[in-house]
Design an enzyme around this catalytic site. Structure first.
Site, PDB file in Angstrom:
ATOM      1  N   GLY A  11      54.101 -15.302  10.464  1.00  0.00           N
ATOM      2  CA  GLY A  11      55.427 -14.714  10.288  1.00  0.00           C
ATOM      3  C   GLY A  11      56.561 -15.642  10.675  1.00  0.00           C
ATOM      4  N   ASN A  12      56.328 -16.509  11.676  1.00  0.00           N
ATOM      5  CA  ASN A  12      57.378 -17.424  12.119  1.00  0.00           C
ATOM      6  C   ASN A  12      57.762 -18.426  11.042  1.00  0.00           C
ATOM      7  OD1 ASN A  12      57.268 -16.139  14.538  1.00  0.00           O
ATOM      8  ND2 ASN A  12      56.541 -17.880  15.723  1.00  0.00           N
ATOM      9  N   LYS A 129      49.426  -1.862  13.091  1.00  0.00           N
ATOM     10  CA  LYS A 129      50.037  -3.087  12.562  1.00  0.00           C
ATOM     11  C   LYS A 129      51.548  -3.073  12.778  1.00  0.00           C
ATOM     12  CE  LYS A 129      50.177  -6.918  10.178  1.00  0.00           C
ATOM     13  NZ  LYS A 129      49.677  -8.165  10.783  1.00  0.00           N
ATOM     14  N   LYS A 214      47.215 -10.020   7.383  1.00  0.00           N
ATOM     15  CA  LYS A 214      47.195 -11.142   6.451  1.00  0.00           C
ATOM     16  C   LYS A 214      46.082 -12.143   6.743  1.00  0.00           C
ATOM     17  CE  LYS A 214      49.486 -14.957   8.393  1.00  0.00           C
ATOM     18  NZ  LYS A 214      48.737 -14.844   9.624  1.00  0.00           N
ATOM     19  N   LYS A 276      42.866 -13.807  13.912  1.00  0.00           N
ATOM     20  CA  LYS A 276      42.799 -15.163  13.358  1.00  0.00           C
ATOM     21  C   LYS A 276      41.423 -15.780  13.600  1.00  0.00           C
ATOM     22  CE  LYS A 276      47.769 -16.023  13.964  1.00  0.00           C
ATOM     23  NZ  LYS A 276      48.084 -14.587  13.992  1.00  0.00           N
TER      24      LYS A 276
END
Length: 312
Positions: A11-12, A129, A214, A276
């Site tokens: 997101g960053n 989420k 994601k 992740k």
């Protein structure tokens, strides 16, 4: 050696925490991201780009809710499609510009991508989420009361709205994505994990309100598009064990067995690094190479010179 690489941007890469969500800020962040991606393309690799959309879809949803007395509000899956569209536009444009600077003429295409989920996924009973902007605890609880939101504290950074995050079953355009990348076309796909849809008994598809993680979706995309490398980009150079403690250690190249041992020890937080590492381990288990690293070191990491690399 040419490898097919799925790059999952955090997101960053689109909006920094606490940064104002203007188009200009987001486009500049995306430009910086695509500058690195262009280097990976120049090094001879085939590239598929996927990305998060939590802040963007949350803001679109809020725009809908604030304006519902003037314009009818749209459901969350449609808001997800909107976010895929405008992020894909920024990414396609800036990546093409960066490729041009390097003298490359690769074609770039962004695809609205649907992801199939199970209507009976237990995630629908336990929203987890985070989407949208950060709030103080007081603001979040007030909004929850006013709007019927589910809210939770997000990894020590503040409070956010949370929605269901079901597991992805399949990326519905993966065959097309594979065909395009096999022909050297760079594809931006499955943004925000993909637009969540469910399959009805007659085989037809219907949108459902959720946001798919994601990283899990990136694994599914990498698997179905037959990628060689899954690279998950985050805001740290490496995965750490004993994070934040005096004996914290950055992980370089590790085996799947080592990664599983650390995961079993509870080293990776469910709210941040956990998904992740989970996605990376699944991909490594299939025989692929999984990388978790920072955006700034992505081009080095593909060459095996940086980041946390997990191999079978």
């Amino acid at each position: 050696m040419t490898e097919k690489v799925v790059i999952a941007l955090g997101g960053n890469a689109i909006l920094q925490p606490k940064q104002e969500a203007t188009y200009e800020n987001q486009r500049e962040n995306v430009r910086i991201s695509t500058e690195i991606i262009a280097k990976i393309v120049k090094n001879g690799h085939e590239v598929i780009v996927t990305h998060g959309n939590g802040p963007q879809v949350g803001n679109i949803l809020r725009q809908n809710e604030e304006a519902k007395d003037v314009v009818p509000a749209l459901p969350l899956d449609v808001c997800s499609a909107e976010s895929q569209g405008f992020i894909g536009y920024m990414m396609e444009q800036t990546l093409k510009n960066e490729l041009n600077k390097l003298g490359l003429d690769n074609q770039v295409v962004s695809m609205l991508t649907q992801t199939e989920v199970d209507r009976n996924d237990p995630a629908f009973k336990d929203p987890s989420k985070p989407i949208g902007v950060f709030y103080s605890e007081e603001e979040a609880k007030q909004l929850a009361e006013e709007k019927g939101w589910d809210v939770k504290e997000d990894a020590g950074r503040g409070w956010r709205r949370v929605v269901a995050s079901p597991n992805p079953k399949s990326i519905l355009s993966s065959e097309t994505i594979k065909m395009l990348t096999d022909n050297k076309i760079i594809v931006i796909a499955s943004g925000g994990g993909g637009i969540p849809v469910v399959r009805e008994e007659d085989g037809s598809l219907t949108g459902i309100e959720a946001v798919i993680d994601k990283d899990r979706s990136a694994f599914r995309l990498a698997k179905e598009a037959k990628a060689d490398v899954l690279m998950i980009l985050t805001d740290v150079d490496n995965v750490f064990v004993n994070y934040g403690k005096p004996d914290q250690k950055a992980l370089g190249t590790i085996t799947l067995e080592e990664a599983k041992r650390y995961a079993d020890e509870g080293q990776f937080s469910a709210g941040s690094m956990g998904p992740k590492v989970e996605a990376a381990m699944k991909f490594a288990e299939m025989g692929g190479r999984a990388i978790i690293c920072s955006l700034g070191q992505a081009d080095l990491a593909v060459e095996g010179k940086a980041g946390t690399q997990i191999k079978k």
